[in-house]
Design an enzyme around this catalytic site. Structure first.
Site, PDB file in Angstrom:
ATOM      1  N   SER A   1       0.807  -1.216   0.000  1.00  0.00           N
ATOM      2  CA  SER A   1       0.000   0.000   0.000  1.00  0.00           C
ATOM      3  C   SER A   1       0.842   1.269   0.000  1.00  0.00           C
ATOM      4  O   SER A   1       0.361   2.323  -0.424  1.00  0.00           O
ATOM      5  CB  SER A   1      -0.942   0.013   1.216  1.00  0.00           C
ATOM      6  OG  SER A   1      -0.204  -0.014   2.425  1.00  0.00           O
TER       7      SER A   1
ATOM      8  N   GLY B   1      -1.992  -4.478   0.925  1.00  0.00           N
ATOM      9  CA  GLY B   1      -2.109  -5.751   1.618  1.00  0.00           C
ATOM     10  C   GLY B   1      -1.107  -6.798   1.185  1.00  0.00           C
ATOM     11  O   GLY B   1      -1.109  -7.905   1.722  1.00  0.00           O
TER      12      GLY B   1
ATOM     13  N   ASN C   1       4.585  -6.269   5.839  1.00  0.00           N
ATOM     14  CA  ASN C   1       3.455  -7.072   6.313  1.00  0.00           C
ATOM     15  C   ASN C   1       3.916  -8.402   6.908  1.00  0.00           C
ATOM     16  O   ASN C   1       3.328  -8.910   7.861  1.00  0.00           O
ATOM     17  CB  ASN C   1       2.479  -7.327   5.170  1.00  0.00           C
ATOM     18  CG  ASN C   1       1.799  -6.049   4.718  1.00  0.00           C
ATOM     19  OD1 ASN C   1       1.603  -5.140   5.513  1.00  0.00           O
ATOM     20  ND2 ASN C   1       1.454  -5.972   3.459  1.00  0.00           N
TER      21      ASN C   1
ATOM     22  N   ASP D   1      -5.480   8.661   9.895  1.00  0.00           N
ATOM     23  CA  ASP D   1      -5.422   7.336  10.508  1.00  0.00           C
ATOM     24  C   ASP D   1      -4.094   7.086  11.214  1.00  0.00           C
ATOM     25  O   ASP D   1      -3.913   6.069  11.879  1.00  0.00           O
ATOM     26  CB  ASP D   1      -5.693   6.240   9.470  1.00  0.00           C
ATOM     27  CG  ASP D   1      -4.711   6.257   8.297  1.00  0.00           C
ATOM     28  OD1 ASP D   1      -3.699   6.984   8.360  1.00  0.00           O
ATOM     29  OD2 ASP D   1      -4.970   5.540   7.314  1.00  0.00           O
TER      30      ASP D   1
END
Length: 240
Positions: free
Chosen positions: A62, A99, A127, A210
Site C-alpha cells: 500500500s 495488503g 506485512n 489514521d
C-alpha cells in the site's frame, strides 16, 4: 552505503500502525481510485505495444500503491513527474498492491514481468514483519522475486527498499528483520534504500488522519528519498 537510520522510541507506535495498515485486506481498503497520472501507469492486464521508452517498475504494497491519496500524489508518480521534467526516456509503472506480502508478491511477479523492465524497485516485507512470519520465509520469498526479475529481465537494475518494524515481537526479531534487507542486498549486489520511510514514519504531520499512511507531503519526502537512490542509476547528474 549509508547506515540505516535508528528508529527513535517515539516512532514505534507509528510504525506499528503503518505496518498494520499495509497488512490489511485490500478488499476492505477505501483509498481513492482516480485514474493514474500520465507519468505513471498501473501494470496492464495485457502487454502493451512498446513505447520505445525504458521501463521503471515499482513493486510493493500500500505504500507504493499510494493508499489514501490521489494516484498522482503517491511517490511513484512523483518520481515519474521528476523523470518527465528532466526529459528522461523512461516510463514509470506502479505495480503496488495494498495488503501485499512477500508470498503474494512472489506469486504475482511473473505476471507483472510479462514485459521486460530496466529498473525494478522492490518494496515488500513490512506485512511479513507485522505478522511475525519467520524471516526464513520472508528471505526466501524476496530471493525468489529477485531471481524472477533476473530471469525475465537479466539486465535490469534492482533496487531494494528497506523497512523496519517495532519490537512488538521481540527486539531480536525486529533487529534481524532490519538486517535482512542489508543481507539480501549484499548477497545479490542490489542497490539498497536503507529505510524507505526515512523522515516520515511516526510523524503525525506527515501521515494521514489514521496515523498510518503518508500524506501528500509525506509522499513527497519518500519520493526524494527514492530519487536520491535512482538518480545515479538513471545517469542523472547530481544537482544542489
Amino acid at each position: 552505503m549509508l547506515p540505516m537510520t535508528v528508529i527513535r522510541s517515539s516512532l514505534v507506535a507509528g510504525f506499528a500502525l503503518l505496518l498494520s495498515a499495509c497488512n490489511s485486506d485490500p478488499a476492505t481498503e477505501t483509498g481513492r481510485t482516480a485514474p493514474a497520472a500520465p507519468a505513471v501507469r498501473s501494470a496492464a492486464p495485457k502487454p502493451a505495444a512498446s513505447s520505445g521508452k525504458k521501463r521503471l517498475l515499482f513493486f510493493g504494497n500500500s505504500l507504493t500503491a499510494g493508499y489514501g491519496v490521489e494516484p498522482e500524489q503517491a511517490f511513484p508518480a512523483l518520481v515519474g513527474q521528476k523523470i518527465d521534467s528532466l526529459g528522461l526516456n523512461y516510463e514509470v509503472i506502479n505495480a503496488g498492491l495494498s495488503g501485499e506480502t512477500t508470498a503474494g508478491g512472489r506469486s504475482r511477479v511473473g505476471w507483472v514481468l510479462r514485459q521486460p523492465v530496466d529498473v525494478f524497485v522492490l518494496e515488500l516485507g513490512g506485512n511479513d514483519g507485522l505478522r511475525g512470519i519467520p524471516l526464513t520465509d520472508t528471505r526466501r520469498n524476496l530471493q525468489a522475486i529477485i531471481d524472477t526479475v533476473r530471469r525475465r529481465s537479466p539486465d535490469a537494475q534492482i533496487v531494494l527498499a528497506g523497512m523496519q518494524i517495532p519490537p512488538n515481537l521481540g527486539q531480536t526479531y525486529a533487529t534481524d528483520f532490519k538486517a535482512l534487507y542489508q543481507e539480501i542486498a549484499e548477497k545479490n549486489q542490489l542497490v539498497l534504500i536503507p529505510f524507505l520511510l526515512e523522515g516520515v514514519g511516526g510523524s503525525r504531520r506527515l501521515n494521514q488522519a489514521d496515523g498510518i499512511h503518508p500524506t501528500p507531503a509525506g509522499h513527497r519526502i519518500v519520493a526524494r528519498t527514492v530519487w536520491r537512490t535512482l538518480q545515479p542509476l538513471l545517469e542523472v547528474p547530481a544537482t544542489e
